[in-house]
Design an enzyme around this catalytic site. Structure first.
Site, short mmCIF file in Angstrom:
data_model
loop_
_atom_site.label_atom_id
_atom_site.label_comp_id
_atom_site.label_asym_id
_atom_site.label_seq_id
_atom_site.Cartn_x
_atom_site.Cartn_y
_atom_site.Cartn_z
N HIS A 285 4.50 1.57 -8.15
CA HIS A 285 3.44 0.54 -8.15
C HIS A 285 2.58 0.67 -9.40
CE1 HIS A 285 4.02 1.07 -3.63
NE2 HIS A 285 4.27 -0.20 -3.81
N GLY B 170 0.80 -1.22 0.00
CA GLY B 170 0.00 0.00 0.00
C GLY B 170 0.83 1.26 0.00
N TYR B 171 0.16 2.37 0.28
CA TYR B 171 0.73 3.71 0.15
C TYR B 171 1.38 3.82 -1.23
CZ TYR B 171 1.24 8.23 2.13
OH TYR B 171 1.08 9.56 2.38
N LEU B 172 0.53 3.60 -2.22
CA LEU B 172 0.99 3.40 -3.59
C LEU B 172 1.65 4.66 -4.17
CD1 LEU B 172 -2.17 1.47 -4.85
CD2 LEU B 172 -0.04 0.53 -3.92
N SER C 43 9.80 5.00 -3.37
CA SER C 43 9.57 4.05 -2.28
C SER C 43 8.57 4.68 -1.33
CB SER C 43 10.89 3.78 -1.54
OG SER C 43 10.64 3.24 -0.26
#
Ligand code: PAF
Length: 289
Positions: A41, A35-37, A189
């Site tokens: 991603h 998550g926390y794309l 990241s």
């Protein structure tokens, strides 16, 4: 909106039904994430959408791959934001399970790959790769994808998964996707959000050190020690660089190179910038950057 599933049984049945009701071969691409794309991603998603009929994004911050004292608690989480990004990218299914769904009992299985799990990242983060291996294989079993997408940013993780799939004859194609960098070279990241503004400039030293090593390599210096020293020397001159955990060079099979390096070998680094630990890597080549 992508269809959101929280339960293993539900996502499994849904994908099974889609496959059964499809007339022809129906391909499923899986993009495993915590998550926390970010754009990195999204690059995996774009690749999956090109190659498959449906794309599944899994979002799960896997406690088993965090060691004691690591950032499990503070790891950024924002499902609403992730869902909006998935919607914009045309993701079909988001699987965001709870801990109880994934680990109804404390697992007793431990999966290690000799020569990969316990070196470099694995040596600094004990148990990290057995946690990664377990969750990735669980996700494969739940979603049963035809293809799964992993960023080259986590190069050791990619090699671990490629090897697992090969050794277990797992029926999934692992698709590596090149690292996405910000314009200034910083590899994307979710952990970059930890960096304070003044630390970011120092974090750029990682990318810039790769360019220095790349230049040395191109003019004919193929000594692993020289390239590693040049990188360490450059990075350590920057403020906020607290510690360099390692700088190493590996070949395609993840053998550590101590002598001569050649095109295709990877430089891997892990550096603490303030309280943020960043990893990055670079493929040595004769091509222009
Ligand atoms: O690369 C990651 O985000 C994670 O390690 C992964 C592959 C989703 C497993 O938790």
């Amino acid at each position: 909106m992508p269809t959101l599933f929280r339960k293993v049984k539900d996502v499994r049945n849904y994908i099974r039904n889609l496959r059964h009701s499809a007339e022809n071969n129906y391909s499923v691409g899986l993009v495993p994430t915590m998550g926390y794309l970010h754009e990195g991603h999204m690059e995996l998603v774009r690749k999956s959408k090109l190659q498959n009929d449906i794309t599944v994004v899994s979002i799960y911050v896997n406690p088993l791959q965090f060691g004691k004292g690591e950032d499990y608690e503070r790891y950024p989480r924002d499902l609403e934001r992730d869902l909006a990004m998935c919607e914009e990218a045309g993701v079909d299914i988001v699987f965001a399970p709870t801990d109880e769904e994934i680990y109804p009992q404390k697992p007793k299985v431990e999966i290690n790959v000799e020569g990969i799990s316990n070196v470099l990242e694995g040596a600094f983060r004990t148990g990290h790769f057995s946690g990664v291996a377990l969750i990735v294989l669980k996700l494969f079993n739940i979603v049963q994808p035809d293809r799964a997408y992993f960023g080259e940013k986590d190069f050791q993780q990619l090699k671990l998964i490629e090897r697992l799939v090969r050794d277990l004859s797992y029926p999934v194609e692992i698709v590596p996707v090149p690292t996405v960098r910000d314009k200034d070279g910083l590899a994307l990241s979710s952990r970059n959000t930890y960096l304070k503004e003044n630390e970011r400039e120092s974090a750029l030293s990682i990318y810039r050190s790769f360019l220095i090593a790349q230049k040395l390599f191109k003019v004919g210096n193929t000594k692993a020690e020289d390239l590693k020293e040049a990188i360490k020397d450059y990075i350590s001159r920057h403020p906020h660089v607290k510690k360099i955990d390692y700088v190493e060079i590996v070949d395609e099979e993840f053998n550590i190179k101590s002598d001569e390096v050649s095109e295709g070998d990877r430089i891997l680094v892990a550096v603490w910038i303030g309280d943020t630990r960043l990893i990055d890597n670079w493929r040595l080549s004769y091509e222009e950057v």
